[in-house]
Design an enzyme around this catalytic site. Structure first.
Site, mmCIF file in Angstrom:
data_model
loop_
_atom_site.group_PDB
_atom_site.id
_atom_site.type_symbol
_atom_site.label_atom_id
_atom_site.label_comp_id
_atom_site.label_asym_id
_atom_site.label_seq_id
_atom_site.Cartn_x
_atom_site.Cartn_y
_atom_site.Cartn_z
ATOM 1 N N CYS A 1 6.561 -11.403 -3.638
ATOM 2 C CA CYS A 1 7.671 -10.285 -3.901
ATOM 3 C C CYS A 1 9.053 -11.300 -3.304
ATOM 4 O O CYS A 1 10.479 -10.869 -3.998
ATOM 5 C CB CYS A 1 7.633 -9.244 -2.775
ATOM 6 S SG CYS A 1 6.388 -8.289 -3.127
ATOM 7 N N HIS B 1 14.573 -5.777 -1.295
ATOM 8 C CA HIS B 1 13.623 -6.147 -2.620
ATOM 9 C C HIS B 1 13.256 -4.522 -2.672
ATOM 10 O O HIS B 1 12.793 -3.532 -1.893
ATOM 11 C CB HIS B 1 11.780 -6.936 -1.719
ATOM 12 C CG HIS B 1 11.178 -6.199 -2.517
ATOM 13 N ND1 HIS B 1 10.248 -6.555 -4.261
ATOM 14 C CD2 HIS B 1 9.751 -6.413 -2.022
ATOM 15 C CE1 HIS B 1 8.953 -6.283 -4.299
ATOM 16 N NE2 HIS B 1 8.586 -6.034 -2.987
ATOM 17 N N ASN C 1 7.341 -0.748 -7.244
ATOM 18 C CA ASN C 1 7.427 -2.145 -6.778
ATOM 19 C C ASN C 1 7.135 -3.031 -8.014
ATOM 20 O O ASN C 1 5.743 -3.731 -8.280
ATOM 21 C CB ASN C 1 6.565 -2.294 -5.698
ATOM 22 C CG ASN C 1 7.216 -4.138 -4.876
ATOM 23 O OD1 ASN C 1 6.797 -4.528 -5.656
ATOM 24 N ND2 ASN C 1 5.699 -3.393 -3.518
HETATM 25 N N1 ACO Z 1 -2.391 9.297 -1.862
HETATM 26 C C1 ACO Z 1 -2.653 10.007 -1.284
HETATM 27 N N2 ACO Z 1 -3.055 9.492 -0.175
HETATM 28 C C2 ACO Z 1 -2.938 8.496 -0.306
HETATM 29 C C3 ACO Z 1 -2.943 7.880 -1.186
HETATM 30 C C4 ACO Z 1 -2.471 8.219 -2.408
HETATM 31 N N3 ACO Z 1 -1.806 7.449 -3.347
HETATM 32 N N4 ACO Z 1 -2.804 6.010 -0.065
HETATM 33 C C5 ACO Z 1 -2.880 6.174 0.653
HETATM 34 N N5 ACO Z 1 -3.346 7.571 1.234
HETATM 35 C C6 ACO Z 1 -3.359 8.518 2.200
HETATM 36 C C7 ACO Z 1 -4.425 7.466 3.194
HETATM 37 O O1 ACO Z 1 -5.626 7.438 2.939
HETATM 38 C C8 ACO Z 1 -4.334 7.920 4.654
HETATM 39 O O2 ACO Z 1 -5.116 9.071 4.698
HETATM 40 P P1 ACO Z 1 -5.563 9.344 5.826
HETATM 41 O O3 ACO Z 1 -4.364 9.600 7.122
HETATM 42 O O4 ACO Z 1 -6.661 10.778 6.050
HETATM 43 O O5 ACO Z 1 -6.223 8.173 6.650
HETATM 44 C C9 ACO Z 1 -3.075 8.839 4.422
HETATM 45 O O6 ACO Z 1 -2.382 8.852 3.024
HETATM 46 C C10 ACO Z 1 -1.722 7.775 4.984
HETATM 47 O O7 ACO Z 1 -1.766 6.908 4.248
HETATM 48 P P2 ACO Z 1 -0.856 5.319 5.823
HETATM 49 O O8 ACO Z 1 -1.649 3.705 4.052
HETATM 50 O O9 ACO Z 1 -0.384 5.201 6.581
HETATM 51 O O10 ACO Z 1 0.217 5.653 4.831
HETATM 52 P P3 ACO Z 1 1.698 4.808 4.653
HETATM 53 O O11 ACO Z 1 2.803 5.871 5.490
HETATM 54 O O12 ACO Z 1 1.644 3.893 5.783
HETATM 55 O O13 ACO Z 1 2.267 4.676 3.106
HETATM 56 C C11 ACO Z 1 2.261 2.507 1.862
HETATM 57 C C12 ACO Z 1 1.972 3.948 2.415
HETATM 58 C C13 ACO Z 1 2.960 3.008 1.103
HETATM 59 C C14 ACO Z 1 1.309 1.559 1.297
HETATM 60 C C15 ACO Z 1 3.513 1.804 3.235
HETATM 61 O O14 ACO Z 1 2.955 1.857 4.693
HETATM 62 C C16 ACO Z 1 4.027 0.623 2.687
HETATM 63 O O15 ACO Z 1 4.517 1.053 1.860
HETATM 64 N N6 ACO Z 1 3.548 -0.361 3.169
HETATM 65 C C17 ACO Z 1 4.685 -1.816 2.776
HETATM 66 C C18 ACO Z 1 4.040 -2.190 0.883
HETATM 67 C C19 ACO Z 1 4.453 -3.825 0.726
HETATM 68 O O16 ACO Z 1 5.879 -4.222 1.253
HETATM 69 N N7 ACO Z 1 4.067 -4.538 -0.073
HETATM 70 C C20 ACO Z 1 4.555 -5.988 -0.529
HETATM 71 C C21 ACO Z 1 5.549 -5.572 -0.632
HETATM 72 S S1 ACO Z 1 3.692 -6.073 -1.897
HETATM 73 C C22 ACO Z 1 3.655 -7.985 -2.843
HETATM 74 O O17 ACO Z 1 4.588 -8.809 -2.307
HETATM 75 C C23 ACO Z 1 3.435 -8.023 -3.940
#
Ligand code: ACO
Length: 332
Positions: free
Chosen positions: A118, A259, A289
């Site tokens: 990214c 980003h 993203n």
């Molecule tokens: N739909 C429904 N539920 C979901 C989904 C989905 N798509 N995805 C995960 N869940 C569930 C999980 O299983 C979890 O359930 P559980 O509590 O029963 O275990 C719950 O939702 C919470 O999951 P978390 O991973 O804790 O959710 P979070 O609030 O952290 O959001 C996210 C996840 C959106 C991925 C967030 O962590 C994020 O944005 N992280 C950063 C991503 C990023 O910046 N990446 C770098 C750039 S990408 C690159 O470099 C190519």
């Protein structure tokens, strides 16, 4: 490459391209156990674009590059360098930049990819600016392009809902005495997080086997919460570092082009920088993203719709796999 009087570079033109096909959150909820509500509330994403069959990353890069070259009034044949930020090139070898160079009819200038995920576009901007500053390039094309839909596991709801396809580009030329210029760039990597966001298979460590493909080892794997925690802290620090180098305070920034990984990350960075969210260019709702393409797509949109004006100070910051992150301050 030409040897020139060293000078800072400026962004002379921007361009962007997104595929026509729209994939909404509701479409996704018919494929995996997710919902429009979950995706919108956790990420800010409503829909993303998906490349059509047969469309390559280099095709998307070509469309964005042509648009940026036209805006800059630069011919492809005049380019001294092409830098492409991507982790989803057409093929492992050669560089996407080499294929783009051939499609553009540019060359024989140096053309290479930067695999900073990214942060790839801001890395490319910093590299291009350095070559212009040291007097060894006059016209540099910097592209961020990702065709992530082909490297996602469409059965994994924790990753497939987040990403989209697209490309953005900028042309750097030597700055004039007064006017726009790249004021500062900062680049960082912390390999301790290398396995928080990665594609484990398909490289020299783990060549692909039928079993590996069945286990989606050639697709993106991510521990999102690991990345989230460091993203807010590192993006805020990187923004402060670049602003300090540029001699500006956050309050003096006209626009932030961040980003677009997660609206909650953007909001938390805004609050730590004590900046209102309406000073941020945000399009994550429409494109998701798009990794290295996200900043140049948002930048181009804001330049074309008149939000970003000549003379405005623009802060860019990005973080992704590596983890690698980067910031830049540019006077347009
Ligand atoms: N739909 C429904 N539920 C979901 C989904 C989905 N798509 N995805 C995960 N869940 C569930 C999980 O299983 C979890 O359930 P559980 O509590 O029963 O275990 C719950 O939702 C919470 O999951 P978390 O991973 O804790 O959710 P979070 O609030 O952290 O959001 C996210 C996840 C959106 C991925 C967030 O962590 C994020 O944005 N992280 C950063 C991503 C990023 O910046 N990446 C770098 C750039 S990408 C690159 O470099 C190519």
């Amino acid at each position: 490459m030409p040897s020139l009087q060293p000078t800072a570079s400026r962004i002379a033109g921007t361009g962007a391209y997104v595929p026509e096909t729209v994939l909404t959150n509701d479409d996704l909820s018919r494929r995996v156990d997710t919902s429009d509500e979950w995706i919108r509330e956790r990420t800010g994403i409503r829909e993303r674009r998906i490349a059509r069959d047969g469309e390559a990353a280099s095709d998307m890069a070509l469309a964005a590059a042509r648009s940026a070259l036209a805006a800059a009034g630069v011919q492809a044949s005049e380019l001294d360098m092409i830098v492409v930020g991507t982790i989803s090139a057409d093929m492992p070898l050669p560089a996407c930049a080499a294929i783009l160079q051939q499609k553009l009819g540019a060359g024989p200038c140096p053309a290479f990819d930067v695999a900073a995920a990214c942060a790839g576009f801001v890395y490319g901007l910093s590299i291009g600016d350095s070559f212009v500053r040291q007097g060894s390039a006059r016209r540099v094309l910097v592209v961020g392009v990702e065709l992530l839909s082909r490297v996602l596991n469409w059965a994994d709801r924790t990753t497939c809902v987040l990403f989209g396809d697209g490309a953005g580009a900028a042309v750097l030329v030597p700055a004039e005495e007064s006017g726009g210029r790249v004021l500062a760039t900062r680049l960082y990597t912390d390999g301790n997080f290398a396995r928080s966001l990665y594609i484990p298979g398909g490289g020299s460590l783990e060549p692909l086997t039928p079993e590996g493909i069945a286990a989606a080892r050639d697709k993106v794997h991510m521990i999102g919460s690991d990345i989230f925690k460091v993203a807010v802290r590192n993006l805020t620090q990187a923004s402060r570092d670049a602003l300090e180098l540029a001699g500006l305070t956050p309050g003096e920034v006209d626009w932030v082009v961040p980003h677009q990984a997660n609206l909650r990350i953007i909001s938390q960075v805004a609050s730590r920088l004590e900046l209102p969210l309406d000073r941020f260019v945000i399009d994550i709702d429409r494109y998701g993203n798009t990794s290295s393409a996200s900043i140049p797509i948002a930048l181009d949109e804001a330049v074309r719709d008149g939000r970003i004006q000549p003379g405005h100070s623009v802060l860019m910051c990005a973080l992704g796999a590596g983890i690698s992150w980067a910031s830049a301050v540019v006077r347009m």
